[in-house]
Design an enzyme around this catalytic site. Sequence first.
Site, PDB file in Angstrom:
ATOM      1  N   ASP A  28       0.860  -1.182   0.000  1.00  0.00           N
ATOM      2  CA  ASP A  28       0.000   0.000   0.000  1.00  0.00           C
ATOM      3  C   ASP A  28       0.899   1.235   0.000  1.00  0.00           C
ATOM      4  O   ASP A  28       1.862   1.304   0.757  1.00  0.00           O
ATOM      5  CB  ASP A  28      -0.915  -0.016   1.237  1.00  0.00           C
ATOM      6  CG  ASP A  28      -2.034   1.004   1.128  1.00  0.00           C
ATOM      7  OD1 ASP A  28      -1.737   2.201   0.947  1.00  0.00           O
ATOM      8  OD2 ASP A  28      -3.210   0.614   1.228  1.00  0.00           O
ATOM      9  N   ILE A  29       0.586   2.189  -0.846  1.00  0.00           N
ATOM     10  CA  ILE A  29       1.433   3.374  -1.000  1.00  0.00           C
ATOM     11  C   ILE A  29       1.315   4.304   0.209  1.00  0.00           C
ATOM     12  O   ILE A  29       2.218   5.100   0.467  1.00  0.00           O
ATOM     13  CB  ILE A  29       1.103   4.109  -2.326  1.00  0.00           C
ATOM     14  CG1 ILE A  29       2.301   4.898  -2.825  1.00  0.00           C
ATOM     15  CG2 ILE A  29      -0.141   4.969  -2.211  1.00  0.00           C
ATOM     16  CD1 ILE A  29       3.436   4.094  -3.316  1.00  0.00           C
ATOM     17  N   GLU A  87     -12.416   3.463  -1.500  1.00  0.00           N
ATOM     18  CA  GLU A  87     -11.638   4.416  -2.291  1.00  0.00           C
ATOM     19  C   GLU A  87     -11.401   3.903  -3.712  1.00  0.00           C
ATOM     20  O   GLU A  87     -11.608   4.637  -4.674  1.00  0.00           O
ATOM     21  CB  GLU A  87     -10.303   4.674  -1.575  1.00  0.00           C
ATOM     22  CG  GLU A  87      -9.402   5.696  -2.258  1.00  0.00           C
ATOM     23  CD  GLU A  87      -8.020   5.760  -1.592  1.00  0.00           C
ATOM     24  OE1 GLU A  87      -7.924   5.654  -0.348  1.00  0.00           O
ATOM     25  OE2 GLU A  87      -7.035   5.921  -2.336  1.00  0.00           O
ATOM     26  N   HIS A  92      -9.979  -5.585  -3.088  1.00  0.00           N
ATOM     27  CA  HIS A  92      -8.640  -5.747  -2.509  1.00  0.00           C
ATOM     28  C   HIS A  92      -8.753  -6.105  -1.038  1.00  0.00           C
ATOM     29  O   HIS A  92      -9.656  -5.659  -0.343  1.00  0.00           O
ATOM     30  CB  HIS A  92      -7.762  -4.505  -2.701  1.00  0.00           C
ATOM     31  CG  HIS A  92      -8.390  -3.209  -2.296  1.00  0.00           C
ATOM     32  ND1 HIS A  92      -9.306  -2.559  -3.075  1.00  0.00           N
ATOM     33  CD2 HIS A  92      -8.228  -2.454  -1.201  1.00  0.00           C
ATOM     34  CE1 HIS A  92      -9.689  -1.440  -2.465  1.00  0.00           C
ATOM     35  NE2 HIS A  92      -9.063  -1.358  -1.321  1.00  0.00           N
ATOM     36  N   HIS A  94      -6.681  -5.848   2.450  1.00  0.00           N
ATOM     37  CA  HIS A  94      -5.563  -5.230   3.184  1.00  0.00           C
ATOM     38  C   HIS A  94      -4.988  -6.267   4.151  1.00  0.00           C
ATOM     39  O   HIS A  94      -5.751  -6.905   4.908  1.00  0.00           O
ATOM     40  CB  HIS A  94      -6.051  -4.053   4.040  1.00  0.00           C
ATOM     41  CG  HIS A  94      -6.534  -2.858   3.291  1.00  0.00           C
ATOM     42  ND1 HIS A  94      -5.748  -1.731   3.102  1.00  0.00           N
ATOM     43  CD2 HIS A  94      -7.724  -2.584   2.696  1.00  0.00           C
ATOM     44  CE1 HIS A  94      -6.459  -0.813   2.442  1.00  0.00           C
ATOM     45  NE2 HIS A  94      -7.655  -1.306   2.173  1.00  0.00           N
TER      46      HIS A  94
HETATM   47  P1  5GP Z   1      -9.873   1.386   0.202  1.00  0.00           P
HETATM   48  O1  5GP Z   1     -10.442   1.349  -1.188  1.00  0.00           O
HETATM   49  O2  5GP Z   1      -9.625   0.010   0.760  1.00  0.00           O
HETATM   50  O3  5GP Z   1     -10.661   2.257   1.133  1.00  0.00           O
HETATM   51  O4  5GP Z   1      -8.437   2.092   0.122  1.00  0.00           O
HETATM   52  C1  5GP Z   1      -7.604   1.898  -0.994  1.00  0.00           C
HETATM   53  C2  5GP Z   1      -6.169   1.687  -0.524  1.00  0.00           C
HETATM   54  O5  5GP Z   1      -5.366   1.637  -1.693  1.00  0.00           O
HETATM   55  C3  5GP Z   1      -5.609   2.812   0.366  1.00  0.00           C
HETATM   56  O6  5GP Z   1      -5.030   2.236   1.513  1.00  0.00           O
HETATM   57  C4  5GP Z   1      -4.582   3.501  -0.529  1.00  0.00           C
HETATM   58  O7  5GP Z   1      -3.440   3.965   0.183  1.00  0.00           O
HETATM   59  C5  5GP Z   1      -4.199   2.425  -1.526  1.00  0.00           C
HETATM   60  N1  5GP Z   1      -3.860   2.963  -2.844  1.00  0.00           N
HETATM   61  C6  5GP Z   1      -4.623   3.821  -3.570  1.00  0.00           C
HETATM   62  N2  5GP Z   1      -4.018   4.110  -4.741  1.00  0.00           N
HETATM   63  C7  5GP Z   1      -2.855   3.412  -4.754  1.00  0.00           C
HETATM   64  C8  5GP Z   1      -1.793   3.299  -5.690  1.00  0.00           C
HETATM   65  O8  5GP Z   1      -1.794   3.899  -6.759  1.00  0.00           O
HETATM   66  N3  5GP Z   1      -0.756   2.479  -5.361  1.00  0.00           N
HETATM   67  C9  5GP Z   1      -0.716   1.791  -4.184  1.00  0.00           C
HETATM   68  N4  5GP Z   1       0.357   1.002  -3.959  1.00  0.00           N
HETATM   69  N5  5GP Z   1      -1.705   1.870  -3.266  1.00  0.00           N
HETATM   70  C10 5GP Z   1      -2.762   2.686  -3.545  1.00  0.00           C
END
Ligand code: 5GP
Length: 135
Positions: A28-29, A87, A92, A94
């Site tokens: 995760d970035i 987001e 995905h 985590h």
């Molecule tokens: P969620 O959709 O589970 O709420 O959050 C998406 C997760 O993906 C976040 O923790 C965010 O930091 C990670 N994320 C979003 N865009 C990117 C990206 O371009 N690269 C990486 N490595 N992680 C990402």
Amino acid sequence: MTIFTRIAQGEIPSYKCAENDEFYAFLDINPLVKGHTLCIPRREVDYIFDMDDDEIARFQTFAKHVAQAIKAAFPCIKVGQAVLGLEVPHAHIHLVPMQSERDMNFANPKQSFTADEMQAAADAILAEYRRITES
Ligand code: 5GP
């Protein structure tokens, strides 16, 4: 095409932690802690619970092997698993190495590591993943 599809295809760079024909894992970035990893299907599906039973079972098995690799690379009490997906509209999982329950609080400020630190973390997980899946 989602940003995660572009990552899995190598169009957008990522710190690769594991992969097989069907799934891909990368750091995760904006990690909660060092080693915070995302597992994704290569196939585009938004909501994880839209996967059929066989696919979600294979996805969870992949995530299990990645979690074992994370735990071997980053000594921790347990690796926590969470599904949010609010987001990025691409399923995905985590995986977060936990020293305490607080490490799984997604409201925590995100951490920042150098590119070298991220690469080293991903390399360590990938080496353990290969050891686990190739033995
Ligand atoms: P969620 O959709 O589970 O709420 O959050 C998406 C997760 O993906 C976040 O923790 C965010 O930091 C990670 N994320 C979003 N865009 C990117 C990206 O371009 N690269 C990486 N490595 N992680 C990402």
